[in-house]
Enzyme design. Structure first.
Site, PDB file in Angstrom:
ATOM      1  N   GLY C  10       0.823  -1.205   0.000  1.00  0.00           N
ATOM      2  CA  GLY C  10       0.000   0.000   0.000  1.00  0.00           C
ATOM      3  C   GLY C  10       0.853   1.250   0.000  1.00  0.00           C
ATOM      4  CD  GLU C 104       5.217  -8.452   9.593  1.00  0.00           C
ATOM      5  OE1 GLU C 104       4.673  -7.448  10.068  1.00  0.00           O
ATOM      6  OE2 GLU C 104       6.008  -9.172  10.239  1.00  0.00           O
ATOM      7  N   GLY C 105       5.273  -8.056   4.373  1.00  0.00           N
ATOM      8  CA  GLY C 105       5.380  -8.993   3.254  1.00  0.00           C
ATOM      9  C   GLY C 105       6.642  -8.774   2.446  1.00  0.00           C
ATOM     10  CB  THR C 106       8.080  -5.668   1.044  1.00  0.00           C
ATOM     11  OG1 THR C 106       6.985  -5.396   0.182  1.00  0.00           O
ATOM     12  CG2 THR C 106       9.376  -5.233   0.385  1.00  0.00           C
ATOM     13  CB  VAL C 127       0.233   4.064   6.653  1.00  0.00           C
ATOM     14  CG1 VAL C 127      -0.986   3.149   6.698  1.00  0.00           C
ATOM     15  CG2 VAL C 127      -0.157   5.516   6.844  1.00  0.00           C
ATOM     16  CG  ASP C 128      -1.927   0.159   9.564  1.00  0.00           C
ATOM     17  OD1 ASP C 128      -2.534   1.222   9.356  1.00  0.00           O
ATOM     18  OD2 ASP C 128      -2.262  -0.927   9.053  1.00  0.00           O
ATOM     19  CG  MET C 170      -6.341   3.718   7.221  1.00  0.00           C
ATOM     20  SD  MET C 170      -4.966   3.855   6.059  1.00  0.00           S
ATOM     21  CE  MET C 170      -4.031   5.157   6.856  1.00  0.00           C
ATOM     22  N   GLY C 171      -6.166   0.840  10.491  1.00  0.00           N
ATOM     23  CA  GLY C 171      -5.619  -0.007  11.535  1.00  0.00           C
ATOM     24  C   GLY C 171      -6.293  -1.365  11.545  1.00  0.00           C
ATOM     25  NE  ARG C 172      -6.731  -4.344   6.128  1.00  0.00           N
ATOM     26  CZ  ARG C 172      -7.767  -3.846   5.456  1.00  0.00           C
ATOM     27  NH1 ARG C 172      -8.982  -4.344   5.640  1.00  0.00           N
ATOM     28  NH2 ARG C 172      -7.598  -2.855   4.606  1.00  0.00           N
TER      29      ARG C 172
END
Lengths: 342, 342, 342, 342
Positions: C10, C104-106, C127-128, C170-172
Site C-alpha cells: 500500500g 511485513e510482506g516485502t 502507515v499503521d 485505519m488499523g486492520r
C-alpha cells in the site's frame, strides 16, 4: 429593539460569523439587543433562550458549527408550536423580532409566521448552495475546499496504484459541491443529480483518462442515481435482492466501474467532515456581512425578506423569491466542466 | 488557430489553472493549438517558446506559480521589442493570436498591440484584486486565506502574552487583502492605503480592544502610509534621520503603537508566502473558467477584450473598461469592516 | 555500484522522500547509480525498469504516493518469479543490489531472497506503525494528522447537533493511528483491535461525556471487532441475518451506540485520504534520513538488514528482528489514553 | 494534594495540552486538585491564581498558546519575589506543589526553589528544541510544519521568477527548526548558529542549484551570524555605518546573495506565526503525555525532576541533567542535511 436569533437545520461553517456580525452591528450601530434561541425552532417553541451579549460572541467567527445549537424542529408542530404560542412567547419575553438563519424549511416557516404578522428576517443557510436568489451561500466554499483537499490526497494514492478513485461529496438534490470540487481537483468525471449519466458514459470517461496514463478521479454527489437504480426497488431504497440498500452511491459505484472498465476502483465518502470545522476566509467574510445586513433589515423593518449575495453586494430579497425554486446546476455549467473530463 | 500564451508580472495562485483551462478548451472544442512564451513578454520579444500540448498541462491546476515562468519585461523596450518585431515573430512562428495573462501593465501593453492590429485577448491577473471590471481576480482568495491562517496563529500568541499583534499583508495601492483578511480574522484595526488613519485613532482602537480583555490584532496593507510619514523625507523613502527607511510599515508601526498605548506590540510581515503555493478551490475554479473563456474569446475573435467575473458569470470587457481605473476599497466597505473593530 | 529501488504494498506518505534520500546520498557520496523497478516486485519479476537519476527525483519529497508505482505482486509467484529468475535479471541488468521499501510482506520476501544470496537492504513502510524494531515508521505521522484534522471538524458538527460522532480510522491489526489521533483529538472513547471493549463499556463512556455536556467523539480502528460479532457468522463476514456484512465498523457501531445510549450518532469513515497527499514535515525528515541510511547500508554491505528509527538515531536491524512480531499497542499506552475518556 | 500550575516564557503550541493532561490525570487517578498561576511566575509572586477544574480544561488541547497566560517574570526579583515569599504564598493558599512548564530559565528557577525545599516538578518547553535530556520538546514539530508549509509556497513563487528565496526561521542559539524544516522542504542551503558558513560557500550552493535549473531555497535560523558581521560593530548590533542594524538576518542575507551570485533574491521572515495556533497531532500527543506524567511526578514526590521524552517513553530526569547544556545540532546531523544541498 430586542431580537431573538436562531440557527436551524444542518450545521454549516459560518453560522457563528453570521451571529457575531448581527450582534456587533446591532449593538453598536442599530441600538439593538439580542437573545439566542437554543437549538433553532426548538428554543422558540420551548421558550429556551440564552443571553447573547458582546462577550458571548467574542472570537466565534472562526469556530465551526453554531454556539446556539441547532435542530430540525418544526415550529408549527406540537402543542407548544404554532403562530399563537410563538407570538405569546415573544410578547412574554419582550422579543420584537426574530433573525432566522436556516435553509428552505426554515425560510418557509419564517414566511408563514411573517404572513401571520410576526416580525422575522431571514439569513439563507445551505452548505449545498441550492438556494435561488443568492449567488452563493456561506459554508459552500468551505465544503468545496475540504472536498478538494481530500481529492488532492486521493489522487496520489490512485496514481501510485493505478486505481480509479471515487469521491462521494454532499449534494442530495443538487450537484454544486461536486461540480466545483471536481473542477478544482481536475476530476475525470462528475456525477450530479441534475444529470442522468449512464454507467457506459462514466466507464468511457474513466477508461479514456486511464488510457492517457492518469489515475481516474470520479466525483459523485450523494444524490446521484444511476439509471439501473431508477426502478421500483431503488425507489424504496432496496437493492436488487430486495434488501435495504446499504452504503452510499460512491461505494455502490466502485464495483460498477471496476466491472465496466476492469480498472481497480476504490471509493471514499467524505461525509460530515465537509460541514464541520473552521470556515474558509471567504465564508467568514460572506457570513459576517450577511449577519450585519440582517441587523439592518430588522432596523429597517424589512419583514419577510432575507439577505442575499449578488455579485459583491448584499441585497434583500423576499422569501417568495428565495423559496421560488431549487437552484440546480445549469446545463452550460455542467458542459463547461465536462470539457475537462475528456 | 495557433495561440501563444504568456504569464506576466508577479506570480499569482491560479495561473496554471488558467493555462490548463485555455488549452483543454482550445484543443478539444475550439480546434486550437498552443505554444507558451517563456517568462512573459521576454519570451515574446526574444522568441523563446515552449510547446504547450495536452501532456504539458496535466495536473497543473493545483500547482502554484506558472509553468511558463514570468518576468516584468516591457514588450516595447529593447531592439527586439515593439509592434513590428512582435508581428514578425508571430508571422514567423505561425502564431495567430496571443492570450496575455497579466495585470495592469500587461493589459495596457496588450491594448497597444491590439490597437496596432495584433490579435490579443487578455486574462486579468492581480493578487491584490485591484482591477476594475471584474468582481474578483484569481489569486486573491488564496492570498486572503493564507493571511487569515497566519492571523489565527498570531492571535493565540498575542493572547498568551497580552500583546498587540500587527500583521502586514500585501496591497501596495489598495487594501482588499487587508480588508477581507482582517474581517475574517476579527481584526481590531485595519489600515489601508485608501484611508488616512491617524496613529491616535489606531491607538484608540487598540486600547479599547485591550481594555475589553482582547489581544489587539492590527492588519495593515503594505501600502499604508501613516500621517507623519507624509512628508518630503518619507516620499524619498527616508526616515526621520534622512537615512534609507528599512523594514515594512508593519515593523514601523509596532513601536508607534507601543509608545502610544503602552501595550507590548509585535509585527509580522507575511510577504511572499501570500502569493505562492497551491491555489484555493475558489481560485482554481475561477481561473479554470477564465482560461476556458479566453480560448472562446480567441475563437470568436474578441480582440482587445479580457475575460472577467460578474456575479457567477464569465463576461468579456474591453481593455479600455478594464484599465479605466484602480478598483479601490469603497468607503462603505471600509465602514462596514470598521464596525467590527470597536 | 548499481542499485535497483522498489516500493511495494500500500502507498504511504514519504515513499518519494525515501527514494530521493537514497539517490542523492548514493550519487553524491557513495558513488552509486540507481534504477527503479516499476510497481514494486512486479517490476522485478517482469524486468520493468526506469532510470532513476538526479533529475528524476527533484522536488519529489513533498509528493504523496510513489513515483515508482506499487503493487502487491509476490516475487515468488508466477513463472517469471523466484530466486533464480530475479538473480538472472539482476545479472542481466547489471544490478548489484536492491533497496526494498515495503511492509511485513516485502521484508519477508527480501529475507528469503537474501538468504538465497541476493544483496538486499530494506526500508520499513507501514502507515499503521505496526512494525517492531523501529520507534515509528514514516507515513504514520501524516495519517494521524489527517485523522485529527478531520476529527476537529467532526466535533463542531457533533456539538451543534448534540450528537455522538464516530470516526473510523485505519488499523486492520493494530490501533496506533486510533490511539494517537484519538488522544490528540480528545476522543471520549478509542476502540482498537488489541482491546476487546464491550458495547456496554462504550455506551458508558459515551453517556458520561454526553452528561458532561460534551458531544461524544468515538474513534475506532477499522480492525476493531465488537464482542457480539465474534461468532461464526461474523468470522465469515456475515451479518446477523447471514447476509454479507456491508459497511465498515464505524457504520455498524453508530446504530449500536444510538440504541444503547439514545444519543443520535453519526459515523464517518476517513478511508483513503489518510494515506495520500503531501507528507507531514516529520515524515519527510524521517523518510529522507531512512533513504540516505539505506544507501549507506548498501555501501557497507549490510545485506539482510533494514534501517530503523531509535530515539533520534537511524539504526540497522536484521530482517529477523524486524519480522519478529507485530508491534501492538501496549496495555499501558491504552490505559494512559483511557484516562482522558472519562 | 493541591497543585499550582504555571506556564512561563515564550508561548509554545502544546502548552494547553500539558495543562489538560496533568489536570485530567491528577483529578481522576491521583486524587489531586489544581489551581493555575496567571502569567507564569508573575502569578506566583503576585499571588494571582485561577481555579483549574475539569470544566476549565475542556477541549483546550487543540488551542494554541496558554489559557493561563505567560510572562518573563523572574520569581526571585521584586520585593514579593524570592523563596520565602513564594513559600508563604503556597502555605497561605494551601498549595502543596508546583508544576512549572517552561524553558531553561524557568527550570533553573525551579531548581533554586527546589534546592530551597519547595516541591516543584518541571515540564520542558522550548519551541527551539534546544534542551538536552529529552529527544524532542512539544511545539517544535508544529513550528517545523508551519515553516515547511511556508517554504512549499515560497518555492513556487521562486520557480516562477527564477529567484533565490530566503526563509528566516526561529532559532536564536540552535538550528533545529532550520535543519528539520530545510530538510523537509528540500532547501539548497541551511544556515544555523552552530555552523560558521561563509558567504562564498553559500553563494556556491545557491549557484549550483540555480545552474541545475532550480529556484534556490535558503533556510536561515534567526541566530546565524555571517563572518563579516563577527566584528565589534556587529556585536553591538550596529551595521557597517555604525547605525543600529535593522531587519533580521534573512533580510540582510538577501542582498549579499544577490551581489555574490547575480541571482535576484527575496527574503521572508516567518516570525511569530511559527509559535502560534493549533498544535500538530504529534505535539498534542507528546504534550498530553508529558502533562499526565507531571501529575504522576507530583504523586510520587519526584521533586526537582522534569519529565522528558526518550524514544517512545516518558522518563524523569533531574533539573541538573536537563540544565547541563544547550542541545546543539551535532556535526553529523548537519553534514547529513548538507548532502541534500548540492
Amino acid at each position: 429593539m430586542r431580537i431573538g436569533i436562531l440557527t436551524s437545520g444542518g450545521d454549516c461553517p459560518g453560522l457563528n460569523a453570521v451571529i457575531r456580525g448581527a450582534v456587533l452591528k446591532g449593538i453598536q450601530i442599530n441600538g439593538q439587543e439580542f437573545v439566542g434561541f437554543r437549538d433553532g425552532w426548538r428554543g422558540v417553541v420551548e421558550d429556551d433562550l440564552v443571553p447573547l451579549g458582546r462577550k458571548d460572541i467574542q472570537g466565534i467567527s472562526k469556530q465551526g458549527g453554531t454556539i446556539l445549537g441547532t435542530s430540525r424542529t418544526n415550529p408549527f408542530e406540537g402543542e407548544k408550536g404554532g403562530v399563537d404560542n410563538i407570538a405569546a412567547m415573544m410578547e412574554r419575553r419582550g422579543i420584537d423580532a426574530i433573525v432566522a438563519i436556516g435553509g428552505e424549511g426554515t425560510l418557509a416557516a419564517a414566511k408563514r409566521l411573517t404572513d401571520a404578522g410576526l416580525k422575522i428576517v431571514g439569513v439563507p443557510k445551505t452548505v449545498d448552495n441550492d438556494l435561488g436568489a443568492t449567488d452563493y451561500t456561506f459554508g459552500f466554499d468551505t465544503a468545496v475546499q475540504i472536498a478538494v483537499d481530500a481529492m488532492d490526497r486521493l489522487r496520489t494514492t490512485g496514481e501510485s496504484h493505478s486505481r480509479c478513485m471515487v469521491a462521494e461529496v454532499m449534494g442530495r438534490h443538487v450537484g454544486w459541491i461536486a461540480l466545483h470540487s471536481g473542477m478544482a481537483a481536475g476530476a475525470h468525471a462528475i456525477l450530479i443529480p441534475e444529470q442522468a449519466t449512464s454507467i457506459e458514459q462514466l466507464a468511457e470517461w474513466v477508461k479514456s483518462a486511464y488510457d492517457r496514463g492518469r489515475a481516474p478521479l470520479v466525483v459523485v454527489a450523494e444524490g446521484f442515481v444511476p439509471d439501473h437504480e431508477n426502478d421500483a426497488h431503488s425507489e424504496r431504497g432496496l437493492d436488487a435482492f430486495g434488501r435495504p440498500r446499504l452504503g452510499g452511491i460512491g461505494e455502490r459505484l466502485a464495483p460498477m466501474i471496476e466491472e465496466a472498465t476492469g480498472i481497480e476502483t476504490r471509493a471514499t465518502t467524505l461525509g460530515h467532515i465537509q460541514r464541520g470545522g473552521t470556515p474558509s476566509a471567504y465564508d467568514r467574510v460572506l457570513a459576517t456581512r450577511l449577519g450585519m445586513a440582517a441587523s439592518d433589515s430588522v432596523n429597517e423593518g424589512r419583514w419577510g425578506r432575507m439577505v442575499a449575495l449578488r455579485g459583491t453586494d448584499i441585497v434583500h430579497v423576499s422569501f417568495e423569491e428565495a423559496l421560488g425554486s431549487l437552484k440546480v446546476v445549469p446545463q452550460e455549467r455542467y458542459d463547461e466542466a465536462a470539457i475537462l473530463f475528456g
